[in-house]
Enzyme design. Structure first.
Site, short mmCIF file in Angstrom:
data_model
loop_
_atom_site.label_atom_id
_atom_site.label_comp_id
_atom_site.label_asym_id
_atom_site.label_seq_id
_atom_site.Cartn_x
_atom_site.Cartn_y
_atom_site.Cartn_z
N GLU A 116 0.82 -1.21 0.00
CA GLU A 116 0.00 0.00 0.00
C GLU A 116 0.86 1.27 0.00
OE1 GLU A 116 -3.16 -0.11 -0.28
OE2 GLU A 116 -3.96 -1.93 0.64
N HIS A 140 -3.28 1.97 8.56
CA HIS A 140 -4.36 1.19 7.95
C HIS A 140 -4.52 -0.13 8.68
CE1 HIS A 140 -6.75 -1.18 5.26
NE2 HIS A 140 -5.72 -1.90 4.84
N HIS A 142 -7.47 -3.63 9.57
CA HIS A 142 -8.67 -4.38 9.20
C HIS A 142 -9.58 -4.51 10.43
CE1 HIS A 142 -6.18 -6.49 5.80
NE2 HIS A 142 -6.33 -5.19 5.61
N GLU A 170 -18.37 11.43 22.75
CA GLU A 170 -17.04 11.93 22.41
C GLU A 170 -16.73 11.85 20.92
OE1 GLU A 170 -17.75 9.76 24.74
OE2 GLU A 170 -17.13 10.67 26.63
N HIS A 211 -12.99 -3.84 3.61
CA HIS A 211 -11.53 -3.94 3.68
C HIS A 211 -10.98 -3.42 5.00
CE1 HIS A 211 -7.45 -3.02 1.46
NE2 HIS A 211 -7.25 -3.46 2.69
#
Length: 275
Positions: A116, A140, A142, A170, A211
């Protein structure tokens, strides 16, 4: 100083380890990157090796030319980062044009940075401009509850933002700009990087349908805390939807407006629509 002893490397390792402990990173799932400060480069550059060839990034990031990034490796497991950082993460240097990179430290058993990397670097470039250099972390993961929501909620920025804001008081304070959502795309290439970078001009958080989630922040604590908050809100929302989809009560648009005033945050009216 050893690279692994540097404070910024220890913070990166902790973020990876915390994400694994919370179940965000099955197998080799997820990736992270950090744009190093000049003084951090100076701290550890005597440990760098410049023997490796430059490799095409797959995109162009001219505003990151000459910068250094700490990144996770492709196919590497987050659970192993704390155990053997030099085998699972790397420091890469961007060339003078922002078109290529080379590994100057790490991944000692071979390998390349995360697949990525184009998405990370394109979004680093966007956030560097948008925040005057304040944001340095892209993370990133999952996260399972957020992924589950992408099967049952419309893939719409306004819907995801509003539903998650309502789950904890919050939430609108922690991510007042909202959340962007991208329908399913093939990961790892330029196309998803381009779409993500468009949304990153507006948001610090992007959901990739089916994803995971993509977050930007100024440091490891803020970035990890942002992701953790959104995943917790998603878990609460799934419980609510399972028990009673038609909520008996919730936080109203006027409640949000009062909250924004008292906490001095700007909540955009586009997210405060009447349902």
């Amino acid at each position: 100083m050893k690279v692994t002893e540097a404070e910024f490397v220890q913070g990166f390792i902790r973020m990876c380890d915390d994400g694994y402990a919370l179940g965000f990173h099955e197998r080799n799932g997820g990736n992270a990157s950090y744009r190093m400060k000049p003084e951090e480069v100076e701290q550890v550059k005597d440990q760098f090796s410049y023997d490796k060839e430059f490799t095409d990034i797959g995109t162009e990031v001219p505003d990151l030319a000459g910068e250094y990034f700490l990144v996770t490796g492709s196919g590497k497991y987050f659970r192993n980062v704390a155990l053997a950082p030099e085998k699972n993460i790397a420091i890469v240097e961007i060339d003078s044009e922002g078109k290529q990179y080379r590994i100057v430290w790490g991944l000692v058993d071979g390998g390349v940075p995360t697949s990525e990397l184009p998405s990370h670097l394109m979004n680093h470039e966007v956030k560097k401009k948008a925040t005057n250099g304040l944001h340095r972390v892209i993370y990133h993961s999952h996260v399972p509850n957020v992924i589950a929501l992408t099967f049952v909620l419309p893939l719409d920025d306004k819907v995801f933002t509003r539903e998650l804001w309502e789950m904890m008081t919050e939430c609108p304070v922690i991510f007042p700009d909202g959340i962007g959502v991208i329908p399913w795309m093939v990961p790892g290439g330029r196309d998803i990087a381009v779409e993500s970078s468009k949304l990153m001009k507006k948001y610090d958080v992007i959901i990739w349908a089916h994803h995971g989630i993509f977050c930007s922040g100024e440091d490891f604590d803020n970035t990890f805390g942002l992701m953790h908050t959104i995943e917790k809100a998603a878990a609460i929302l799934l419980k609510v939807l399972a028990v009673r989809p038609d909520k008996l009560q919730t936080i109203t648009p006027d409640n949000f407006r009062h909250l924004a005033k008292d906490f001095n945050v700007d909540l955009k009216e586009e997210f405060l629509y009447e349902k």
